[in-house]
Design a protein around this motif. Sequence first.
Motif, PDB file in Angstrom:
ATOM      1  N   THR A 486       0.834  -1.198   0.000  1.00 51.06           N
ATOM      2  CA  THR A 486       0.000   0.000   0.000  1.00 51.06           C
ATOM      3  C   THR A 486       0.871   1.251   0.000  1.00 51.06           C
ATOM      4  O   THR A 486       0.597   2.222  -0.702  1.00 51.06           O
ATOM      5  CB  THR A 486      -0.938   0.000   1.219  1.00 51.06           C
ATOM      6  N   ARG A 487       1.949   1.202   0.791  1.00 55.64           N
ATOM      7  CA  ARG A 487       2.870   2.350   0.785  1.00 55.64           C
ATOM      8  C   ARG A 487       3.503   2.550  -0.591  1.00 55.64           C
ATOM      9  O   ARG A 487       3.543   3.659  -1.123  1.00 55.64           O
ATOM     10  CB  ARG A 487       4.005   2.125   1.789  1.00 55.64           C
ATOM     11  N   ALA A 488       3.996   1.456  -1.167  1.00 56.97           N
ATOM     12  CA  ALA A 488       4.651   1.561  -2.473  1.00 56.97           C
ATOM     13  C   ALA A 488       3.643   2.055  -3.505  1.00 56.97           C
ATOM     14  O   ALA A 488       3.954   2.933  -4.318  1.00 56.97           O
ATOM     15  CB  ALA A 488       5.241   0.219  -2.884  1.00 56.97           C
ATOM     16  N   GLY A 489       2.413   1.497  -3.455  1.00 57.19           N
ATOM     17  CA  GLY A 489       1.379   1.902  -4.394  1.00 57.19           C
ATOM     18  C   GLY A 489       1.053   3.379  -4.254  1.00 57.19           C
ATOM     19  O   GLY A 489       0.854   4.083  -5.239  1.00 57.19           O
ATOM     20  N   ARG A 490       1.038   3.836  -3.006  1.00 59.79           N
ATOM     21  CA  ARG A 490       0.740   5.243  -2.762  1.00 59.79           C
ATOM     22  C   ARG A 490       1.783   6.139  -3.441  1.00 59.79           C
ATOM     23  O   ARG A 490       1.441   7.129  -4.082  1.00 59.79           O
ATOM     24  CB  ARG A 490       0.740   5.476  -1.250  1.00 59.79           C
ATOM     25  N   PHE A 491       3.047   5.762  -3.320  1.00 61.55           N
ATOM     26  CA  PHE A 491       4.088   6.576  -3.951  1.00 61.55           C
ATOM     27  C   PHE A 491       4.006   6.525  -5.473  1.00 61.55           C
ATOM     28  O   PHE A 491       4.192   7.533  -6.145  1.00 61.55           O
ATOM     29  CB  PHE A 491       5.473   6.134  -3.472  1.00 61.55           C
ATOM     30  N   MET A 492       3.721   5.327  -5.989  1.00 62.49           N
ATOM     31  CA  MET A 492       3.570   5.209  -7.447  1.00 62.49           C
ATOM     32  C   MET A 492       2.453   6.123  -7.908  1.00 62.49           C
ATOM     33  O   MET A 492       2.569   6.828  -8.905  1.00 62.49           O
ATOM     34  CB  MET A 492       3.190   3.777  -7.821  1.00 62.49           C
ATOM     35  N   LEU A 493       1.344   6.095  -7.176  1.00 65.73           N
ATOM     36  CA  LEU A 493       0.178   6.887  -7.556  1.00 65.73           C
ATOM     37  C   LEU A 493       0.510   8.371  -7.493  1.00 65.73           C
ATOM     38  O   LEU A 493       0.179   9.143  -8.388  1.00 65.73           O
ATOM     39  CB  LEU A 493      -0.979   6.558  -6.617  1.00 65.73           C
TER      40      LEU A 493
END
Lengths: 690, 83
Positions: A486-493
Motif C-alpha cells: 500500500t505504501r509503495a502503491g501510494r508513492f507510485m500513484l
Amino acid sequence: MNALLSKLGWFAFAVTGAFALAVVALNRGESIGAIWIVIATICTFTIGYRFYSRFIASQILRLDPTRMTPAYKHNDGLDYVPTNKYVLFGHHFAAIAGAGPLVGPILAAQMGYMPSMLWLLAGVVLAGAVQDFIVLFISTRRDGRSLGDLIKSEMGQLPGMIALFGTFFIMLVLLAVLALIVVKALAESPWGTFTVAATIPIALFMGVYARYIRPGSIGEVSLIGFVLLILSIVGGQYVQEIPSLAALFMLTGEQLTWLLIGYGFIASVMPVWLLLAPRDYLSTFLKIGTVVSLAIGVLIISPELKMPALTQFVDGSGPVWSGSLFPFLFITVACGAISGFHSLISSGTTPKMIRNERDARFIGYGAMLMESFVAIMALVAASTIEPGVYFAMNSPAAIIGTTAESATQVISQWGFYVTPEMITQTARDVGEHTVISRTGGAPTLAVGMAQILSEVLGGQAMMAFWYHFAILFEALFILTAVDAGTRAGRFMLQDLLGSFIPFMKRTDSIIANLIATSVCVAGWGYFLYQGVVDPLGGINTLWPLFGISNQMLAGIALVLCSCVLFKMKQDRFAWVTILPAIWVFVCTLTAAWQKIFDANPRIGFLAHANKYKEAVTEGTVLAPAKSIGQMQQVIFNDYINASLAALFMLVLISMLAFGIRTALRARALGTPTAREAPFELLPVEIVSRT
Amino acid sequence: MIEREGDFGKIIEEERTMLTRIVSGLRYLGQGMRLMVGMPEYSTYVAHMHHAHPDRPVMSYEEFFRERQEARYGGNGKVTRCC
C-alpha cells in the motif's frame, strides 16, 4: 583427463535427471515418492545453471569481472555497499520469495502434478531465471536504476510511463488477491484469527523495543517476537476451546474484509518502525525458516504423491479455477516459473550491492532457481494430500455445498475417492471446524505442510499446531506485503498523478498522502470485497487476473531485455529473451482475451455479465445476489474486471510495439547504442580480492 | 620427536583455520540475515566513512539503524518484496 572426467560427470548427472523425470512421467496408476520430483528438479536446475546461465553470462552479456560496479562507484556504506555474493544472494532471495510461488502450484494441482512440474522446470530455466539475471545485469551496468527508469532511457519516455501505469494496477490486484487468501484462511477460524491478530501487539512491542529499549537489536527482538508468536499459536487453541473467547474471534469473510481494509489503511500511515519494520523481521525470518524446514521435511520423509499425474480437469472444467491447460496453467503457476515482479527487485536494491558483475549470474539466475524449488515444494505438499480432500478444500461452496456429505457426493462423481469421515477427520486433525471450501491455497498448503512436518516432528498430536503455524507464516508475510505494498502503491500513484496535478507529487504533504493512500486501499479493497462475496470463491476471478498482470510485467521486462540485446549488437543471441517473451505474450494475451470474451460464463467476464443481465430482464435473482440491486453490482464488477483485463492487454501490445520500434532502430545503426554507464576499471586491488 | 611437534603444530594450525572459517561463516550468516531485512553492515559503513570522508560526521549505530529503516520502508515507491 580432467576435462573428460568432468564431461563424464555431467553426463551421468544428466542421465540421473532424465531417469528421475522418466520415473515421474511414466509411472501411471501407482503413486510415486516425492523424492523423484526432487531429484529431477535438482538435476534440471544444476544443468541449467552450469550450462545455460554460463552461456548467457559469457557469450551474450559478456560479464566483465574488471568492470566497475555501482557498489564501488557510488559506495556510501548505505544503499551502495559492495557485498559478499552469498550474503547478497540471501538478500535477493528473501526479496523475491513470497506467497505467489506457494499458492500458484497449489491451485494448478487440480490438473495433476505433472503439468505444473514440467512448466516450473522448463519455465524457470529458459524464461524466469533468464529474465531475473538479465534485468539484474542491465541495472548493474546502469548505476542500479529501476525498471521504469531503464525502460525510459532505453525505449523512451512514453513506454516508461505506460510500464509504471501497468505496475500500479498489478499492485492493486496483487494486494487484493493476497488479502483474499488471508480472508479465506481465517474466516470462521477463531484459532487462526487469534494468532494472526496477536501478531499486531507483538509487532508493536517489538517496534518499541528495537527503537527505545535496545535500539537496533534486530536479532534479539526477532527472537523475542518468535517466542511470542509460538505462544500465540499455543494460546489460539485455548481461545478456540473457550466458547466466549472463540465467539469473539469467529469472524465471517465480510467482517475480516472490513478489518483488513481498515488495517491496511492505518498500518500504511503509521511510522514504519512501529509496525511495518518489526513485522517484516518476523515474516522474513519465518519465511526462510519455514521454506528450509519444508524442504528438509520433504527430503527426509519423501512423502507419497497421491494426486494423479494428470486429472480430467486439463480440459478446463476444474472446480478450483476455470479454463483449459493452455493458457491458464501458465497464468496460474506464474511466480515459480517466471514472475514479472522480480524485474522490480532485480532493478531495486540488489544491483546497488553487487561486488562484481560476475556475481550477477549466481544471484540473478541462482536465486530464481531457488524460488522455483520452493514452488516445487509447494506442489509436492499439495499433491501429498488425498485428492478427494484437496478438491473438498479447494472447490467453491456453490459447486460442492457446505456439508461433508454433499462434498463427498459431488467429488465422488468426479471419480476421486473420498468419504465424509475423511473430510471431517482432516478438519479435526488440524483443529478447525471445517475444511470444506477453504479456497485460496493457503489452507491446502498448511494441511500438506502439517502432514509432512508432523511426521518429522511431533506426530499426529502436533498436526494442529503445524497447521496453524503454516497459516500464521503465510498470513504474516501477506500482511507485511499488504502494508508495504500500500505504501509503495501510494508513492507510485503520487508519482503518476503528480505529472498532471503537481500538488499530488508532494510526498511530504499529509493531505496528498492520505488521498493517495485512500485511493490505493479503496482500489484493492474493492477487488477484495468483490472476491469475498463471490460464490465461486473469488480466487476463480482474482487469481487469473493477478496471473495475467504478473505475466504482463514479465512480458514488459523481457521486451526490455531483448531491446537491450539488440542495442548491444547481440542480435544473433536475442532469441534468448525473444522466445520466452513470445511465449509469455501468447499465454497472457490469450488468457486475457478468454477472460473477457469466452462464451462460458465461468471463464468470460462479459458472458457472465450477460447471464446476469438476462436474469435481470426476466426478473429472477441469481446467487450470490439477493436483490436486483446486487445483480446490477455483479454486472458492474464484471465490466470492471473485463476492462482491467483489456487494460493489461493494451499495455502489453503497446509495449510490444515500442519494443519492435526500438529493436529496428538499433538494427539500423552500425554501432552499439545501449546506454550503459561509461566503462570504468574496478581498482586493481579490488579485482584481485574478489 | 621434533616431527611429532611439527604434526601437533599443524593440527593446531588446521584447527585454527577451521575455527576462523566457522567464525567468519557465522559472521556472514548474521550479515546475511540482517541484510534480508535491509540492514547493511554498520562496521562497513563506519570504515567507509573513515576511509572516504574523514571530514564528515559518522552516524551512531542508532542513527544508522533509523536511517536504514526509514530508507527501506519509508517509501519513495520502492518495491522491496515480491508477491
